[in-house]
Design an enzyme around this catalytic site. Structure first.
Site, PDB file in Angstrom:
ATOM      1  N   GLU A 132      56.500 -35.583 -48.170  1.00  0.00           N
ATOM      2  CA  GLU A 132      57.210 -34.291 -48.147  1.00  0.00           C
ATOM      3  C   GLU A 132      58.422 -34.366 -47.230  1.00  0.00           C
ATOM      4  O   GLU A 132      59.435 -33.717 -47.475  1.00  0.00           O
ATOM      5  CB  GLU A 132      56.234 -33.172 -47.752  1.00  0.00           C
ATOM      6  CG  GLU A 132      55.293 -32.867 -48.912  1.00  0.00           C
ATOM      7  CD  GLU A 132      53.970 -32.264 -48.545  1.00  0.00           C
ATOM      8  OE1 GLU A 132      53.772 -31.856 -47.386  1.00  0.00           O
ATOM      9  OE2 GLU A 132      53.095 -32.209 -49.436  1.00  0.00           O
TER      10      GLU A 132
ATOM     11  N   SER B  69      45.098 -35.624 -53.178  1.00  0.00           N
ATOM     12  CA  SER B  69      44.051 -34.832 -53.829  1.00  0.00           C
ATOM     13  C   SER B  69      42.632 -35.354 -53.580  1.00  0.00           C
ATOM     14  O   SER B  69      41.770 -35.299 -54.447  1.00  0.00           O
ATOM     15  CB  SER B  69      44.339 -34.698 -55.333  1.00  0.00           C
ATOM     16  OG  SER B  69      45.562 -34.015 -55.513  1.00  0.00           O
TER      17      SER B  69
HETATM   18  C1  PEP Z   1      48.852 -35.017 -47.747  1.00  0.00           C
HETATM   19  O1  PEP Z   1      49.602 -34.090 -47.544  1.00  0.00           O
HETATM   20  O2  PEP Z   1      48.914 -36.008 -47.016  1.00  0.00           O
HETATM   21  C2  PEP Z   1      47.906 -34.944 -48.877  1.00  0.00           C
HETATM   22  C3  PEP Z   1      47.243 -36.033 -49.197  1.00  0.00           C
HETATM   23  O3  PEP Z   1      47.791 -33.741 -49.524  1.00  0.00           O
HETATM   24  P1  PEP Z   1      46.687 -33.322 -50.622  1.00  0.00           P
HETATM   25  O4  PEP Z   1      45.347 -33.747 -50.094  1.00  0.00           O
HETATM   26  O5  PEP Z   1      46.812 -31.843 -50.742  1.00  0.00           O
HETATM   27  O6  PEP Z   1      47.018 -34.049 -51.884  1.00  0.00           O
END
Ligand code: PEP
Length: 237
Positions: free
Chosen positions: A93, A196
């Site tokens: 991000e 996820s």
């Molecule tokens: C993360 O932000 O590092 C991440 C793995 O998010 P999510 O578990 O929501 O996919």
């Protein structure tokens, strides 16, 4: 013992972070959990938390400075106030939404390495690269190590395919195994998987060869779920 990490991203307030950390800490204390557990809250929620030694609070981001004129950023001084010695660097991000370049990331890495921080360094390919096949994926991932000292002793890696983050779509176990073993062949550091991960799949994922734990966003934001995630992996080697 898998390393289990929670990335709050832009979630939770000062009050709810405190409640979360207290509940998590009590659980870790009472159940003698040996997993290394990391929590990355927002920087506005940092505090002098009392935690057991297996629980570390880290920063999702900080600028490569002690202090100074960098509007909107925090630096080492603000982390030291709360004895924070762990930092997440290279999260997708920050790379893709906040436009951090590999050069910015490498500078940040070098600065916090010099300070002896535990660095959780994230790598991972976007969907258009995934669609080009394994060779291109690995090429892309290894470019994310430009300027990064892979021999740093306090380094943890996190492979997080961009298309799997926050989407509910996890990479297949086969893909995770292939990519993790290719990374491990070149870089012998603990390697987490992220994308996820949730209560239902964390155990399977943590049992894949060359997976040393998980970095979890969405499914970790309710403390009860994060505790269940730790419960589901606590007996794994
Ligand atoms: C993360 O932000 O590092 C991440 C793995 O998010 P999510 O578990 O929501 O996919």
């Amino acid at each position: 013992m898998p390393i289990i990490a929670s990335n709050f991203k832009t979630n939770h307030t000062r009050k709810t972070t405190k409640e979360y950390i207290e509940k998590l800490n009590n659980y870790l204390k009472n159940s003698s959990i040996k997993n290394e557990v990391l929590v990355f809250p927002t920087s506005t929620s940092f505090d002098s938390f009392y935690t057991v030694s297996s629980l570390e609070i880290g920063a999702q981001n900080a600028y490569c400075t002690n202090n100074g004129s960098f509007t909107g950023e925090i630096g080492l001084e603000q982390l030291e106030e709360f004895n924070i010695k762990t930092i997440l660097i290279g999260h997708s991000e920050r790379r893709h939404i906040l436009s951090e370049s590999q050069e910015d990331i490498a500078k940040k890495y070098e600065f916090y390495k010099q300070q002896g921080f535990k660095i959780v360094y994230c790598i991972g390919e976007p969907l258009e690269v995934k669609n080009q096949g394994l060779e291109k994926i690995l090429e892309y991932i290894f470019e994310q190590f430009i300027g990064i000292d892979i021999n740093y002793s306090n380094l943890i890696l996190a492979y997080e395919p961009v298309w799997a983050i926050g989407t509910g779509v996890t990479a297949t176990n086969e893909d995770i195994e292939k990519i993790h073993s290719a990374i491990k062949e070149k870089i012998s550091k603990p390697l987490l998987y992220g994308g996820s991960v949730k209560v239902e799949n964390v155990r399977d994922i943590c049992q894949i060869a060359n997976v040393d734990g998980a970095l979890i966003g969405t499914a970790s934001w309710k403390v009860e779920d994060f505790i269940q995630i730790i419960e589901n992996t606590k007996d794994l080697k």
